[in-house]
Design a protein around this motif. Structure first.
Motif, PDB file in Angstrom:
ATOM      1  N   TYR A 194       0.850  -1.196   0.000  1.00 22.78           N
ATOM      2  CA  TYR A 194       0.000   0.000   0.000  1.00 22.78           C
ATOM      3  C   TYR A 194       0.884   1.245   0.000  1.00 22.78           C
ATOM      4  O   TYR A 194       1.534   1.566   0.994  1.00 22.78           O
ATOM      5  N   GLN A 253      -1.550   1.003  -4.915  1.00 22.67           N
ATOM      6  CA  GLN A 253      -1.107  -0.270  -4.363  1.00 22.67           C
ATOM      7  C   GLN A 253      -0.733  -1.253  -5.465  1.00 22.67           C
ATOM      8  O   GLN A 253      -1.070  -1.061  -6.633  1.00 22.67           O
ATOM      9  N   LYS A 280       7.933  -7.486   4.781  1.00 22.41           N
ATOM     10  CA  LYS A 280       7.820  -6.400   5.757  1.00 22.41           C
ATOM     11  C   LYS A 280       9.045  -5.476   5.691  1.00 22.41           C
ATOM     12  O   LYS A 280       8.918  -4.249   5.849  1.00 22.41           O
ATOM     13  N   GLY A 283       8.740  -3.210   2.806  1.00 25.28           N
ATOM     14  CA  GLY A 283       7.787  -2.161   3.156  1.00 25.28           C
ATOM     15  C   GLY A 283       8.439  -1.040   3.927  1.00 25.28           C
ATOM     16  O   GLY A 283       8.210   0.147   3.645  1.00 25.28           O
ATOM     17  N   LYS A 284       9.268  -1.393   4.912  1.00 29.56           N
ATOM     18  CA  LYS A 284       9.973  -0.366   5.693  1.00 29.56           C
ATOM     19  C   LYS A 284      10.938   0.420   4.811  1.00 29.56           C
ATOM     20  O   LYS A 284      11.060   1.641   4.936  1.00 29.56           O
ATOM     21  N   ASP A 287       8.899   2.745   2.824  1.00 29.92           N
ATOM     22  CA  ASP A 287       7.982   3.545   3.627  1.00 29.92           C
ATOM     23  C   ASP A 287       6.525   3.315   3.212  1.00 29.92           C
ATOM     24  O   ASP A 287       5.738   4.244   3.065  1.00 29.92           O
ATOM     25  N   LEU A 288       6.191   2.048   3.020  1.00 27.47           N
ATOM     26  CA  LEU A 288       4.802   1.708   2.717  1.00 27.47           C
ATOM     27  C   LEU A 288       4.365   0.514   3.561  1.00 27.47           C
ATOM     28  O   LEU A 288       5.170  -0.203   4.133  1.00 27.47           O
ATOM     29  N   ARG A 289       3.063   0.315   3.636  1.00 29.44           N
ATOM     30  CA  ARG A 289       2.497  -0.778   4.430  1.00 29.44           C
ATOM     31  C   ARG A 289       2.348  -2.032   3.579  1.00 29.44           C
ATOM     32  O   ARG A 289       2.010  -1.945   2.397  1.00 29.44           O
ATOM     33  N   SER A 291       0.731  -6.111   3.550  1.00 24.21           N
ATOM     34  CA  SER A 291      -0.003  -7.244   4.116  1.00 24.21           C
ATOM     35  C   SER A 291       0.453  -8.502   3.395  1.00 24.21           C
ATOM     36  O   SER A 291       0.690  -8.490   2.180  1.00 24.21           O
TER      37      SER A 291
END
Length: 401
Positions: A194, A253, A280, A283-284, A287-289, A291
């Motif tokens: 995301y 997304q 994960k 994502g870090k 800088d996004l989320r 799942s």
């Protein structure tokens, strides 16, 4: 029923099995919709004199045959469902059901087990019980698990269970088998990243999930080359990336999906753990989320050594020693017969459907790949399958002197 000196069916009876197989091919039914097929199978089994029970785990059918006084029992299994695909063949027994096709040979598996039922009931002596399982929903429906949950092994107690699958690439009528892992587990995954949408001319105003998805796809591949033991083969394939709707818009997304295959649980757990951790971390980094989900569908199919040895002896009796490969290469395809082997000892084997067709002039032994719209089960191998089933019952439940 007429037999030749080797105890094999001849003439009209053999042609009956070909007719049965082609009838099934022409009338395919999808997983958990096999009502007509199951009824057809049940009627034939009752005609052979077997005790029959229906609607087990869906449209599953079990035919039982008892002879002698032994308490020993053996279970033989065939699958009945077809695939949701259009058949491109034009022969007389091609599918009559639009969008449905027996592209994996379950019509042949069913015909061979019906042939074994006929021969065992009328011409073969043994001492014990034979359960013949005609299973629904192998193609992605885990019909084996459904039958187990519906009390298969409680209602039909058995000492061991055996199955087989036609296999394009092996010479027609030959067998391939091995103790230990024969087929991989089947697992699916999905990851959604995301970000924040923006105009493609101003990427600094957004958080681009497409670049992150590309990085994640490549990073996941490092699990196989840097985390998994090279002696434990596995496959990780990203098969879908869905994102974006315009060529000048950075999307909100991106979603990745695919499959993981492995032959042992430790390797599978390692892959799942590292996939989530890397997702994960990506994502870090961007800088996004993120799942992440991972679903285990079919476990690895692992043959039991003693039952595999028994099965190999029966194969050799059926088709000759030179036609049996006891160290066949494991396949990364999956099979829900694996669920049975978690509950009972047993063995699953490949029966050659013929060498893979590569073009014109490949000869009668040539076979299309499984799940090809041009695939057809090789009727010439029906007798090998029936003879193997009978030899296995005779070996496992041989009449005492």
């Amino acid at each position: 029923m007429e037999m030749n000196k080797h105890g094999r069916m001849e003439g009209p009876e053999e042609m009956d099995l070909v007719s049965i197989r082609r009838h099934l091919h022409a009338h395919p039914e999808l997983r958990f919709e096999e009502k007509r097929t199951a009824g057809y199978v049940a009627r034939l089994l009752r005609g052979y004199g077997l005790q029959v029970e229906e609607n087990i785990g869906g449209y599953g059918v079990v035919g039982t045959l008892r002879k002698g006084s032994s308490s020993r029992a053996i279970t033989l299994r065939a699958d009945m469902d077809a695939l949701p695909m259009k058949e491109e063949n034009t022969f007389a027994h091609a599918s009559t059901c639009a969008g449905k096709m027996h592209a994996c040979g379950h019509d042949g598996h069913t015909a061979m087990l019906l042939g074994a039922a006929a021969r065992l009931s009328h011409a073969i002596d043994f001492d014990g019980t034979v359960h013949l399982v005609f299973q629904p929903a192998e193609e992605g429906g885990a019909g084996a698990r459904s039958m187990i949950e519906d009390g298969l092994f409680k209602r039909f107690p058995t000492d061991a269970i055996f199955g087989l699958h036609n296999w394009p690439g092996l010479p027609a009528g030959s067998f391939g088998v091995r103790p230990g892992p024969l087929m991989a587990s089947s697992n699916t995954f999905s990851a959604t990243l995301y970000g924040r949408g923006a105009h493609a001319a101003q990427p600094h105003r957004g958080i681009d999930p497409v670049v992150a998805a590309a990085q994640l796809t490549l990073a996941w591949q490092s699990i196989l080359t840097r985390n998994v033991n090279p002696n434990h083969p596995a496959v990780l394939s990203v098969t879908q990336i869905h994102t974006g709707s315009a060529d000048n818009v950075i999307p909100e997304q991106a979603t990745l999906a695919g499959t993981v295959r492995a032959f042992d649980d430790d390797t599978l757990e390692l892959i799942e753990r590292r996939m989530e951790s890397i997702a994960k971390s990506i994502g870090k980094m961007f800088d996004l989320r993120v799942s992440f989900s991972f679903e285990r569908l079919y476990p690895a199919l692992v043959n039991h050594p003693e039952e595999t040895s028994e099965a190999m002896q029966a194969m050799m009796a059926a088709v000759g020693t030179e036609q049996v490969d006891g160290e066949t290469e494991p396949a990364f395809a999956s099979e829900d017969f694996a669920f049975y082997l978690h509950h009972k000892p047993g063995c699953y084997a490949f029966l050659g459907n013929g060498l893979i067709a590569t073009g014109e002039g490949t000869g009668q032994a040539a076979s299309r790949e499984l799940h090809s719209p041009f695939y057809d089960f090789n009727d010439d191998i029906i007798d090998a399958g029936v003879t193997y089933w009978v030899a296995l019952v005779q070996r496992y439940l041989g009449v005492s002197a």
